[in-house]
Design a protein around this motif. Sequence first.
Motif, PDB file in Angstrom:
ATOM      1  N   VAL A 226      -1.453  21.625  13.165  1.00  0.00           N
ATOM      2  CA  VAL A 226      -2.208  21.936  14.385  1.00  0.00           C
ATOM      3  C   VAL A 226      -2.763  23.357  14.324  1.00  0.00           C
ATOM      4  N   LEU A 227      -1.967  24.282  13.812  1.00  0.00           N
ATOM      5  CA  LEU A 227      -2.442  25.665  13.691  1.00  0.00           C
ATOM      6  C   LEU A 227      -3.605  25.768  12.712  1.00  0.00           C
ATOM      7  N   VAL A 228      -3.505  25.045  11.604  1.00  0.00           N
ATOM      8  CA  VAL A 228      -4.605  25.038  10.637  1.00  0.00           C
ATOM      9  C   VAL A 228      -5.867  24.476  11.278  1.00  0.00           C
ATOM     10  N   LEU A 229      -5.718  23.397  12.051  1.00  0.00           N
ATOM     11  CA  LEU A 229      -6.863  22.812  12.745  1.00  0.00           C
ATOM     12  C   LEU A 229      -7.463  23.799  13.742  1.00  0.00           C
ATOM     13  N   TYR A 230      -6.586  24.508  14.453  1.00  0.00           N
ATOM     14  CA  TYR A 230      -7.066  25.482  15.436  1.00  0.00           C
ATOM     15  C   TYR A 230      -7.863  26.598  14.754  1.00  0.00           C
ATOM     16  N   VAL A 231      -7.320  27.119  13.658  1.00  0.00           N
ATOM     17  CA  VAL A 231      -8.024  28.183  12.939  1.00  0.00           C
ATOM     18  C   VAL A 231      -9.363  27.689  12.416  1.00  0.00           C
ATOM     19  N   ALA A 232      -9.393  26.461  11.904  1.00  0.00           N
ATOM     20  CA  ALA A 232     -10.651  25.899  11.405  1.00  0.00           C
ATOM     21  C   ALA A 232     -11.677  25.768  12.532  1.00  0.00           C
ATOM     22  N   LEU A 233     -11.226  25.342  13.712  1.00  0.00           N
ATOM     23  CA  LEU A 233     -12.139  25.224  14.846  1.00  0.00           C
ATOM     24  C   LEU A 233     -12.638  26.588  15.302  1.00  0.00           C
ATOM     25  N   VAL A 234     -11.748  27.584  15.277  1.00  0.00           N
ATOM     26  CA  VAL A 234     -12.173  28.938  15.658  1.00  0.00           C
ATOM     27  C   VAL A 234     -13.213  29.467  14.679  1.00  0.00           C
ATOM     28  N   MET A 235     -13.033  29.185  13.407  1.00  0.00           N
ATOM     29  CA  MET A 235     -14.011  29.643  12.414  1.00  0.00           C
ATOM     30  C   MET A 235     -15.348  28.932  12.568  1.00  0.00           C
ATOM     31  N   SER A 236     -15.318  27.682  13.028  1.00  0.00           N
ATOM     32  CA  SER A 236     -16.556  26.903  13.145  1.00  0.00           C
ATOM     33  C   SER A 236     -17.212  27.049  14.514  1.00  0.00           C
ATOM     34  N   TYR A 237     -16.409  27.098  15.560  1.00  0.00           N
ATOM     35  CA  TYR A 237     -16.924  27.199  16.936  1.00  0.00           C
ATOM     36  C   TYR A 237     -16.216  28.378  17.613  1.00  0.00           C
ATOM     37  N   THR A 238     -16.525  29.559  17.142  1.00  0.00           N
ATOM     38  CA  THR A 238     -15.757  30.747  17.513  1.00  0.00           C
ATOM     39  C   THR A 238     -15.728  30.979  19.010  1.00  0.00           C
ATOM     40  N   TRP A 239     -16.889  31.098  19.631  1.00  0.00           N
ATOM     41  CA  TRP A 239     -16.936  31.498  21.042  1.00  0.00           C
ATOM     42  C   TRP A 239     -16.458  30.380  21.953  1.00  0.00           C
ATOM     43  N   GLU A 240     -16.761  29.136  21.584  1.00  0.00           N
ATOM     44  CA  GLU A 240     -16.266  28.023  22.389  1.00  0.00           C
ATOM     45  C   GLU A 240     -14.741  27.950  22.366  1.00  0.00           C
ATOM     46  N   MET A 241     -14.156  28.084  21.178  1.00  0.00           N
ATOM     47  CA  MET A 241     -12.697  27.996  21.065  1.00  0.00           C
ATOM     48  C   MET A 241     -12.001  29.189  21.710  1.00  0.00           C
ATOM     49  N   LEU A 242     -12.585  30.383  21.591  1.00  0.00           N
ATOM     50  CA  LEU A 242     -11.995  31.540  22.256  1.00  0.00           C
ATOM     51  C   LEU A 242     -12.035  31.380  23.766  1.00  0.00           C
ATOM     52  N   SER A 243     -13.133  30.816  24.277  1.00  0.00           N
ATOM     53  CA  SER A 243     -13.231  30.589  25.716  1.00  0.00           C
ATOM     54  C   SER A 243     -12.196  29.579  26.183  1.00  0.00           C
ATOM     55  N   ILE A 244     -12.037  28.496  25.429  1.00  0.00           N
ATOM     56  CA  ILE A 244     -11.037  27.484  25.784  1.00  0.00           C
ATOM     57  C   ILE A 244      -9.632  28.085  25.724  1.00  0.00           C
ATOM     58  N   SER A 245      -9.367  28.911  24.711  1.00  0.00           N
ATOM     59  CA  SER A 245      -8.047  29.522  24.567  1.00  0.00           C
ATOM     60  C   SER A 245      -7.735  30.445  25.743  1.00  0.00           C
TER      61      SER A 245
END
Length: 276
Positions: A226-245
């Motif tokens: 799950v952490l690997v998936l999260y990091v991959a999503l942050v690298m691909s959709y940085t601002w969207e994932m940071l906002s969700i986080s």
Amino acid sequence: MEETPVTPAPTPEQNRKKDEARGPRLREIPLRLMVPNLITVLAICAGLTGIRLAFEGRYELAVAMVLLAAFLDGIDGRVARLLKATSSFGVQMDSLADIVNFGVAPALVSYAYLLHNGHSLGWIAALIYAIGAGLRLARFNVMEERGVKAPWQSEFFVGVPAPMGALLMLLPVYIGFMGVEPSPVFVYASIAYTVVIGYLLVSRLPVWSGKASRIRRDMMLPILLVLVLYVALVMSYTWEMLSISVVAYLCVLPFSARAWHRRFGTITIEDDITHV
């Protein structure tokens, strides 16, 4: 044949006085002791570079530098403990880096990108956040210096921690990077939001720290995936994932207060409890 007089050997007291007359001698230190301080200096450089980039109009890179500074500032203490290189000098350096990276840099980057549209109100909000971060860090240092710590300190923070506060405060900037125009409504809502985050830093709200959490052995691999998936999503959709986080973290705060209330019967951490 005359005998050469023998000069008596200097006493330890005479040697000590000679050493004092020469002045302090430089003491060699292991290279590993410099590594944590070097990381702290790099963190300060990253935070200050983020400020410069923001005022040059390179906002996305500026935020990336602030996030890098937060990451470096978060690992220097752990590296020091791992290398057994902790020192009073390093503690003071880390405190200075914290106020730059978690207080000043996010406030100025947000002001340069968005809050300046609110004129004086935007600047006041940036000041409130930066000062709130400084007060939060000062309170944290005072609590860490206490000889006897309360058992709950391994489970809860008093107020939102400064590193997370920096990530929370930049939420309007993340949203702006996703294409939201800086309309007056968005600007003044961002100003109010910045003031609220500054208040959360200095508040006595119990915030779950996660330090005392335990993970079952059979859950280790799924959590790593799950952490690997999260990091991959942050690298691909940085601002969207940071906002969700950020939004997810804010949603957790009421549950932290509820857990504290069930245990101690209060919503906030009172002074008498902090001395338990």
